[in-house]
Design an enzyme around this catalytic site. Sequence first.
Site, PDB file in Angstrom:
ATOM      1  N   TYR A 131       0.821  -1.221   0.000  1.00 46.38           N
ATOM      2  CA  TYR A 131       0.000   0.000   0.000  1.00 46.38           C
ATOM      3  C   TYR A 131       0.854   1.270   0.000  1.00 46.38           C
ATOM      4  CZ  TYR A 131      -3.820  -3.165   0.672  1.00 46.38           C
ATOM      5  OH  TYR A 131      -4.720  -4.177   0.474  1.00 46.38           O
ATOM      6  N   GLY A 132       1.816   1.344   0.956  1.00 45.70           N
ATOM      7  CA  GLY A 132       2.644   2.548   1.034  1.00 45.70           C
ATOM      8  C   GLY A 132       3.413   2.777  -0.254  1.00 45.70           C
TER       9      GLY A 132
ATOM     10  N   GLY B  74       0.604  -6.994   0.577  1.00 47.52           N
ATOM     11  CA  GLY B  74      -0.471  -7.610   1.358  1.00 47.52           C
ATOM     12  C   GLY B  74      -1.809  -7.630   0.640  1.00 47.52           C
TER      13      GLY B  74
ATOM     14  N   ASN C 270      -4.787 -10.493   1.391  1.00 49.97           N
ATOM     15  CA  ASN C 270      -5.634 -10.100   2.519  1.00 49.97           C
ATOM     16  C   ASN C 270      -7.113 -10.235   2.210  1.00 49.97           C
ATOM     17  OD1 ASN C 270      -6.506  -7.676   1.284  1.00 49.97           O
ATOM     18  ND2 ASN C 270      -4.785  -6.518   2.124  1.00 49.97           N
ATOM     19  N   GLY C 271      -7.917 -10.004   3.262  1.00 50.56           N
ATOM     20  CA  GLY C 271      -9.366 -10.151   3.143  1.00 50.56           C
ATOM     21  C   GLY C 271     -10.034  -8.983   2.455  1.00 50.56           C
TER      22      GLY C 271
ATOM     23  N   VAL D 246      15.896  -5.651  -2.018  1.00 46.57           N
ATOM     24  CA  VAL D 246      16.850  -4.623  -1.585  1.00 46.57           C
ATOM     25  C   VAL D 246      17.548  -5.096  -0.307  1.00 46.57           C
ATOM     26  CG1 VAL D 246      17.052  -2.279  -0.662  1.00 46.57           C
ATOM     27  CG2 VAL D 246      15.599  -2.719  -2.653  1.00 46.57           C
TER      28      VAL D 246
ATOM     29  N   GLU E  14     -14.009  -9.408  13.667  1.00 44.44           N
ATOM     30  CA  GLU E  14     -14.479  -9.729  12.316  1.00 44.44           C
ATOM     31  C   GLU E  14     -15.188 -11.077  12.379  1.00 44.44           C
ATOM     32  OE1 GLU E  14     -10.688  -8.921  10.067  1.00 44.44           O
ATOM     33  OE2 GLU E  14     -11.473 -10.767   9.181  1.00 44.44           O
TER      34      GLU E  14
ATOM     35  N   HIS F 178      -1.471  -8.379  10.990  1.00 41.16           N
ATOM     36  CA  HIS F 178      -1.455  -6.913  10.956  1.00 41.16           C
ATOM     37  C   HIS F 178      -0.213  -6.326  11.630  1.00 41.16           C
ATOM     38  CE1 HIS F 178      -6.199  -7.003  10.890  1.00 41.16           C
ATOM     39  NE2 HIS F 178      -5.662  -7.455   9.767  1.00 41.16           N
TER      40      HIS F 178
ATOM     41  N   GLY G 260       3.384   0.677   6.684  1.00 37.88           N
ATOM     42  CA  GLY G 260       2.828   0.372   8.003  1.00 37.88           C
ATOM     43  C   GLY G 260       3.827   0.488   9.143  1.00 37.88           C
TER      44      GLY G 260
ATOM     45  N   ASN H 293      -9.022  -3.030  11.004  1.00 34.76           N
ATOM     46  CA  ASN H 293      -8.074  -3.557  10.016  1.00 34.76           C
ATOM     47  C   ASN H 293      -7.259  -2.385   9.441  1.00 34.76           C
ATOM     48  OD1 ASN H 293     -10.829  -4.741  10.105  1.00 34.76           O
ATOM     49  ND2 ASN H 293      -9.736  -6.468   9.263  1.00 34.76           N
TER      50      ASN H 293
ATOM     51  N   PHE I  77      -5.248  -1.517   6.471  1.00 32.99           N
ATOM     52  CA  PHE I  77      -4.677  -0.997   5.215  1.00 32.99           C
ATOM     53  C   PHE I  77      -5.251   0.332   4.748  1.00 32.99           C
ATOM     54  CE2 PHE I  77      -7.509  -4.107   2.744  1.00 32.99           C
ATOM     55  CZ  PHE I  77      -8.242  -3.162   2.042  1.00 32.99           C
TER      56      PHE I  77
END
Length: 540
Positions: free
Chosen positions: A58-59, A152, A156-157, A287, A396, A481, A509, A519, A521
Amino acid sequence: MRDSTSDTAGGLSRRGFLAGAAGLALVGTAARPALAGSPAAPIPDGTHVPALVVGTGYGGAVAALRLAQAGVDVHMVEMGMAWDTPGPDGKIFCTTTQPDHRSTWLRTRTKQPLSNFLGFPIDRDIPRYTGILDAEDFAGITVYQGRGVGGGSLVNGGIAVTPKRENFATVLPSVNPDEMYATYYPRANATLGSGLIDPAWFETTACYQYGRVGRKHAQRSNFPFVFVPDVYDWDYMEAEAAGTVPRSALAGELLYGNNHGKKSLPKTYLAQARATGRVAVSALHRVTSVAPAGSGGYAVVIEQLATDGAVTATKTVTADRVFFAAGSVGTSKLLVRLKATGVLPALNDEVGQGWGDNGNVMCGRANHLWDPTGSLQSTVPCCGIDNWSAGGAFAEVAPLPTGIETWASFYLSITRNPNRARFTWNAATGKVDLNWQTAWKQPSITMAKTIFDKINAKEGTIYRTDLFGVYKIWGDHLTYHPLGGVVLNRATDNYGRLPGYPGLYVIDGALIPGNTTVNPFVTITALAERNIDHIIATDL
Ligand code: FAE
């Protein structure tokens, strides 16, 4: 109508913009070089790039898209595979019930989060391969992470929850909530493509019988029941149920990838990034070092991997700016090692600290015979029980998609666990350790019990003891998470800049101090949007 960002007919292949050539071969072969100069070519040794992003979760995806839109050429380096080409079975991803070599990152046996069923172990031997789900073991916890282009988002869900505003000060204390809730959460949710299930369909479809049972039990014990948004294409799922399209969520696909329906990052942020023409990606590239370069900027050492994990080449490139987006664990491990080994000695002592598990703990309940949860269960959760303010737990209502009736209700709880761990360099082993202890999950169990002890008492039911071992109730050995390790405004400045090293940024994260109350993200994405906005405006 399906969302336009979905591409279910052709899977990821039409979207794949990556140096996926490296990931095409299925077993044990070296990466295949792509054509020099093509956007899919892996990064050449000795090259210079304006911006290098480590990781494609995501990031990293937010950073790449926004930098490219601002006119900066970006190269993304991802240790996992491109996941853009079907295997011999015609599918890119395998199912949760039949995991094969594609399932697991560099192990010879699967390590499934639910290790047992009816008390029997369910893990199986597989060929060692750069599979999609990594179960990374530390002394007191196993951290599950996605490996591949999309991070992720591949495993992920898809549950896309924005924390309640009243809880935000505990999530990111140094961030102005007004700008997050007015600008960055809406921007993140819109670009990720999150949406709610149609409530009318929820009431009738067989695949959410388990959700309706979860709701009934929550409400009979007076707990608030909530629907949670998800990035799965809900229209596609309805079509799956109607039998008009190939099944994914209704065919046990999730933990090891969805062949259809889920709007993972390669279909959203990364597709938009590719469309700018300024973003290239090298898959199966890891890396290992980032050091100040004599000429200004940074020298980045990168290992190219084969699908059996062997290093086939080592490259050094230079970059004006490097964005660490290898995930909470990946970024923390890199920076802790680089500080301890004198490569980036000026990093401050907060690097490695403040790591949390988002209070994850799992459990199952055994229902009565008159409360079946259904043999057909969508893998995509759509609802939860919110007891955060009263008991410190948000649970959840999760699927148990075994294909048979289990009479089980299954839950992943996010809890207000106060424990924080630290990453340290272990010179003797040449590895980074994490000092989390299994006993530190006890507060999470206590908080989850505020929900499930009450429900069990009301319903006259008991906990399942066969899902995590023999006679073991709590899944307290893992997290999905991981958060923190390079915390915002402590290890970095308030926008993710690493003090002492102009041009080095953390944007994943790792910045979040251990808990998002829900959650994570959407918060990771929204924070990255906020930080990159500021960095583009002030640093470029
Ligand atoms: P992440 O997405 O992990 O991306 C980091 C990337 O960097 C990965 O692709 C790595 O392979 C790559 N990488 C690492 N080290 C290197 C290196 N040295 N060189 C090159 N590449 C590297 O980071 N969250 C939710 O909000 N809702 C859910 O429903 C949900 N379900 C989940 C279910 C499972 C099974 C798992 C494992 C996680 C789930 N999560 C969920 C958590 C969510 O996926 C996670 O918080 C984010 O993916 C983290 O985003 P980052 O950008 O920090």
